[in-house]
Design a protein around this motif. Structure first.
Motif, PDB file in Angstrom:
ATOM      1  N   ARG A 235     -12.598  21.838   8.410  1.00 12.61           N
ATOM      2  CA  ARG A 235     -13.814  22.616   8.133  1.00 12.61           C
ATOM      3  C   ARG A 235     -15.030  21.850   8.642  1.00 12.61           C
ATOM      4  O   ARG A 235     -15.129  20.641   8.474  1.00 12.61           O
ATOM      5  CB  ARG A 235     -13.984  22.881   6.632  1.00 12.61           C
ATOM      6  CG  ARG A 235     -15.329  23.546   6.285  1.00 12.61           C
ATOM      7  CD  ARG A 235     -15.525  23.785   4.796  1.00 12.61           C
ATOM      8  NE  ARG A 235     -14.875  25.041   4.366  1.00 12.61           N
ATOM      9  CZ  ARG A 235     -14.930  25.514   3.111  1.00 12.61           C
ATOM     10  NH1 ARG A 235     -15.586  24.844   2.167  1.00 12.61           N
ATOM     11  NH2 ARG A 235     -14.326  26.654   2.799  1.00 12.61           N
ATOM     12  N   GLY A 236     -15.970  22.579   9.256  1.00 12.65           N
ATOM     13  CA  GLY A 236     -17.317  22.058   9.461  1.00 12.65           C
ATOM     14  C   GLY A 236     -17.658  21.524  10.836  1.00 12.65           C
ATOM     15  O   GLY A 236     -18.771  21.039  11.040  1.00 12.65           O
ATOM     16  N   PHE A 237     -16.724  21.639  11.811  1.00 12.39           N
ATOM     17  CA  PHE A 237     -17.039  21.061  13.135  1.00 12.39           C
ATOM     18  C   PHE A 237     -16.192  21.748  14.199  1.00 12.39           C
ATOM     19  O   PHE A 237     -15.547  22.770  13.928  1.00 12.39           O
ATOM     20  CB  PHE A 237     -16.835  19.534  13.114  1.00 12.39           C
ATOM     21  CG  PHE A 237     -15.449  19.111  12.732  1.00 12.39           C
ATOM     22  CD1 PHE A 237     -14.531  18.738  13.704  1.00 12.39           C
ATOM     23  CD2 PHE A 237     -15.044  19.097  11.394  1.00 12.39           C
ATOM     24  CE1 PHE A 237     -13.249  18.351  13.351  1.00 12.39           C
ATOM     25  CE2 PHE A 237     -13.753  18.705  11.037  1.00 12.39           C
ATOM     26  CZ  PHE A 237     -12.862  18.338  12.019  1.00 12.39           C
ATOM     27  N   GLU A 238     -16.181  21.211  15.421  1.00 11.98           N
ATOM     28  CA  GLU A 238     -15.398  21.775  16.507  1.00 11.98           C
ATOM     29  C   GLU A 238     -14.435  20.710  17.026  1.00 11.98           C
ATOM     30  O   GLU A 238     -14.771  19.521  17.043  1.00 11.98           O
ATOM     31  CB  GLU A 238     -16.311  22.243  17.648  1.00 11.98           C
ATOM     32  CG  GLU A 238     -17.367  23.219  17.151  1.00 11.98           C
ATOM     33  CD  GLU A 238     -18.140  23.908  18.272  1.00 11.98           C
ATOM     34  OE1 GLU A 238     -17.610  24.863  18.847  1.00 11.98           O
ATOM     35  OE2 GLU A 238     -19.269  23.482  18.558  1.00 11.98           O
ATOM     36  N   THR A 239     -13.237  21.140  17.422  1.00 19.07           N
ATOM     37  CA  THR A 239     -12.313  20.204  18.053  1.00 19.07           C
ATOM     38  C   THR A 239     -12.093  20.645  19.495  1.00 19.07           C
ATOM     39  O   THR A 239     -11.893  21.829  19.761  1.00 19.07           O
ATOM     40  CB  THR A 239     -10.953  20.126  17.320  1.00 19.07           C
ATOM     41  OG1 THR A 239     -10.239  21.351  17.508  1.00 19.07           O
ATOM     42  CG2 THR A 239     -11.131  19.872  15.834  1.00 19.07           C
TER      43      THR A 239
ATOM     44  N   MET B  50     -11.956  24.683  19.828  1.00 13.63           N
ATOM     45  CA  MET B  50     -11.788  25.356  18.544  1.00 13.63           C
ATOM     46  C   MET B  50     -12.987  25.080  17.644  1.00 13.63           C
ATOM     47  O   MET B  50     -13.372  23.934  17.439  1.00 13.63           O
ATOM     48  CB  MET B  50     -10.504  24.859  17.870  1.00 13.63           C
ATOM     49  CG  MET B  50     -10.192  25.602  16.581  1.00 13.63           C
ATOM     50  SD  MET B  50      -8.538  25.226  15.983  1.00 13.63           S
ATOM     51  CE  MET B  50      -8.813  23.593  15.314  1.00 13.63           C
ATOM     52  N   THR B  51     -13.574  26.166  17.137  1.00 13.79           N
ATOM     53  CA  THR B  51     -14.640  26.047  16.154  1.00 13.79           C
ATOM     54  C   THR B  51     -14.003  26.248  14.796  1.00 13.79           C
ATOM     55  O   THR B  51     -13.581  27.352  14.463  1.00 13.79           O
ATOM     56  CB  THR B  51     -15.726  27.111  16.405  1.00 13.79           C
ATOM     57  OG1 THR B  51     -16.190  26.990  17.757  1.00 13.79           O
ATOM     58  CG2 THR B  51     -16.906  26.934  15.455  1.00 13.79           C
ATOM     59  N   THR B  52     -13.870  25.164  14.033  1.00 15.06           N
ATOM     60  CA  THR B  52     -13.162  25.286  12.750  1.00 15.06           C
ATOM     61  C   THR B  52     -14.022  26.052  11.753  1.00 15.06           C
ATOM     62  O   THR B  52     -13.476  26.709  10.876  1.00 15.06           O
ATOM     63  CB  THR B  52     -12.808  23.906  12.170  1.00 15.06           C
ATOM     64  OG1 THR B  52     -13.986  23.294  11.652  1.00 15.06           O
ATOM     65  CG2 THR B  52     -12.166  23.016  13.205  1.00 15.06           C
ATOM     66  N   GLY B  53     -15.347  25.963  11.895  1.00 13.56           N
ATOM     67  CA  GLY B  53     -16.249  26.688  11.014  1.00 13.56           C
ATOM     68  C   GLY B  53     -15.847  26.526   9.557  1.00 13.56           C
ATOM     69  O   GLY B  53     -15.521  25.421   9.109  1.00 13.56           O
TER      70      GLY B  53
ATOM     71  N   VAL C  52     -15.736  17.844   7.572  1.00  9.81           N
ATOM     72  CA  VAL C  52     -17.013  17.172   7.836  1.00  9.81           C
ATOM     73  C   VAL C  52     -18.154  18.098   7.437  1.00  9.81           C
ATOM     74  O   VAL C  52     -18.404  19.121   8.077  1.00  9.81           O
ATOM     75  CB  VAL C  52     -17.166  16.751   9.309  1.00  9.81           C
ATOM     76  CG1 VAL C  52     -18.455  15.938   9.488  1.00  9.81           C
ATOM     77  CG2 VAL C  52     -15.959  15.929   9.770  1.00  9.81           C
ATOM     78  N   MET C  53     -18.817  17.728   6.325  1.00  7.67           N
ATOM     79  CA  MET C  53     -19.926  18.512   5.806  1.00  7.67           C
ATOM     80  C   MET C  53     -21.176  17.628   5.774  1.00  7.67           C
ATOM     81  O   MET C  53     -21.211  16.596   6.436  1.00  7.67           O
ATOM     82  CB  MET C  53     -19.561  19.067   4.419  1.00  7.67           C
ATOM     83  CG  MET C  53     -18.271  19.909   4.404  1.00  7.67           C
ATOM     84  SD  MET C  53     -18.328  21.380   5.494  1.00  7.67           S
ATOM     85  CE  MET C  53     -19.449  22.444   4.558  1.00  7.67           C
ATOM     86  N   ASN C  54     -22.194  18.052   4.990  1.00  6.50           N
ATOM     87  CA  ASN C  54     -23.437  17.296   4.963  1.00  6.50           C
ATOM     88  C   ASN C  54     -23.619  16.454   3.699  1.00  6.50           C
ATOM     89  O   ASN C  54     -24.463  15.563   3.669  1.00  6.50           O
ATOM     90  CB  ASN C  54     -24.642  18.232   5.133  1.00  6.50           C
ATOM     91  CG  ASN C  54     -24.627  18.948   6.472  1.00  6.50           C
ATOM     92  OD1 ASN C  54     -24.376  20.138   6.555  1.00  6.50           O
ATOM     93  ND2 ASN C  54     -24.857  18.204   7.538  1.00  6.50           N
ATOM     94  N   ASN C  55     -22.863  16.770   2.635  1.00 11.52           N
ATOM     95  CA  ASN C  55     -23.010  15.976   1.415  1.00 11.52           C
ATOM     96  C   ASN C  55     -21.743  16.065   0.561  1.00 11.52           C
ATOM     97  O   ASN C  55     -20.844  16.871   0.839  1.00 11.52           O
ATOM     98  CB  ASN C  55     -24.249  16.424   0.614  1.00 11.52           C
ATOM     99  CG  ASN C  55     -24.183  17.903   0.254  1.00 11.52           C
ATOM    100  OD1 ASN C  55     -23.218  18.348  -0.360  1.00 11.52           O
ATOM    101  ND2 ASN C  55     -25.195  18.668   0.663  1.00 11.52           N
ATOM    102  N   ALA C  56     -21.692  15.237  -0.477  1.00 11.28           N
ATOM    103  CA  ALA C  56     -20.487  15.120  -1.308  1.00 11.28           C
ATOM    104  C   ALA C  56     -20.178  16.417  -2.043  1.00 11.28           C
ATOM    105  O   ALA C  56     -19.004  16.773  -2.231  1.00 11.28           O
ATOM    106  CB  ALA C  56     -20.671  13.974  -2.306  1.00 11.28           C
TER     107      ALA C  56
END
Ligand code: CO
Length: 294
Positions: A71-75, A104-107, A267-271
């Motif tokens: 989740r949260g990025f592209e591979t 791939m955009t995992t979004g 990979v997100m922006n916070n805990a």
């Protein structure tokens, strides 16, 4: 060579640092070199990871990467040799062959597997992780297979062959263009005695990874299997020389300058967003993801 050295040093990116990478394994025992490690994520924002794999022995790749979430990025997977089959939670599948790429955009999240489609021979390639801006992290996932023949190529007068996976080179637009991070991803094949110049916006973080032979950037020798982080010195281009046949990746992008919170494949922006991701994953939301094939 420009005789005005102050002008020259302002125009060209130099090498800030050489990086050897870390030997590790991932998936079900795939041996690889983690070239861009977590410690370099801030410095090389928007890129989160670069893995290089080059295995002759099937024991070092045959297990592949069984079902796992993101989740949260592209591979971005780019194959040099060998074949890998992709499956995802929406039932899509694709076969990655030599010279081909998968973007791939995992979004908001999916589950996928990447498994070798061969039982012997060389398996070589790269996987790059590109961050998504906070506003796009929960966008719908999608993926695109880009066969080798669909990757635009340009050959310079020097005989340098450039495969433009993303961004553009010498006015040639690559297979993929992405907003916000504006990634550049080139595979450059240089014959002995050639020189190659690539424009890179001054504000973009940039690096190279040599995977055959040896090159020289601003007088710094970059050996096989070495990453060179390019200095953010205001330079708007990189000049690369090859005394011998060499191949390298050139990767650059616009930094996001947002907080990075990584927990394994998320990979997100916070805990708090990572906690929510784990709850969503445990609740089975990733299995139900609708992944679009573009
Ligand atoms: Co994966």
């Amino acid at each position: 060579m420009n005789s005005d050295s102050s002008k020259t040093s302002a125009a060209w990116r130099t090498v800030e640092r050489l990086v050897q990478g870390v030997q590790t394994s991932d998936g079900a025992g795939v041996r690889l070199t983690r070239v861009l490690t977590q410690q370099l994520q801030r410095r090389l924002d928007p890129f989160l990871m670069l893995d290089a794999f080059r295995n002759e022995n099937p024991d070092d790749y045959i297990g592949g990467f069984p079902d796992h979430p993101h989740r949260g990025f592209e591979t971005i997977t780019y194959m040099i040799a060998g074949r890998m089959r992709h499956h995802d939670s929406a039932g899509n599948q694709g076969l990655l062959g030599p010279g081909g790429a998968q973007w791939m955009t995992t979004g908001s999240g999916l589950i996928h597997s990447e498994l070798p489609e061969q039982e012997q021979g060389l398996m070589e390639g790269f996987q790059l992780w590109l961050n998504l801006p906070a506003k796009d992290k929960m966008s719908a996932p999608n993926y695109r297979d880009i066969p080798s023949a669909a990757i635009p190529e340009v050959v310079s007068a020097d005989g340098v062959r450039v495969r433009v996976i993303a961004g553009s080179s010498q006015q040639l637009a690559g297979a993929v263009q992405r907003p916000v991070t504006e990634p550049l991803y080139l595979d450059v094949h240089m014959p002995a005695g050639s020189r190659f110049v690539q424009a890179i916006p001054a504000g973009h973080n940039a690096f190279t990874y040599t995977y055959r032979g040896q090159v020289s950037i601003g007088g710094t020798v970059v050996n096989d299997r070495q990453m060179a982080i390019l200095a953010n010195n205001g330079g708007t281009a990189v000049s690369i020389e090859a005394a011998e046949d060499a191949r390298l990746l050139i990767i650059a992008g616009q930094p996001l300058n947002e907080p990075i919170a990584q927990y394994g494949p998320f990979v997100m922006n916070n805990a708090e967003e990572i906690q929510q991701t784990l709850r969503d994953y445990q609740a089975g939301k990733f299995e139900a993801a609708v992944v679009q094939s573009l």
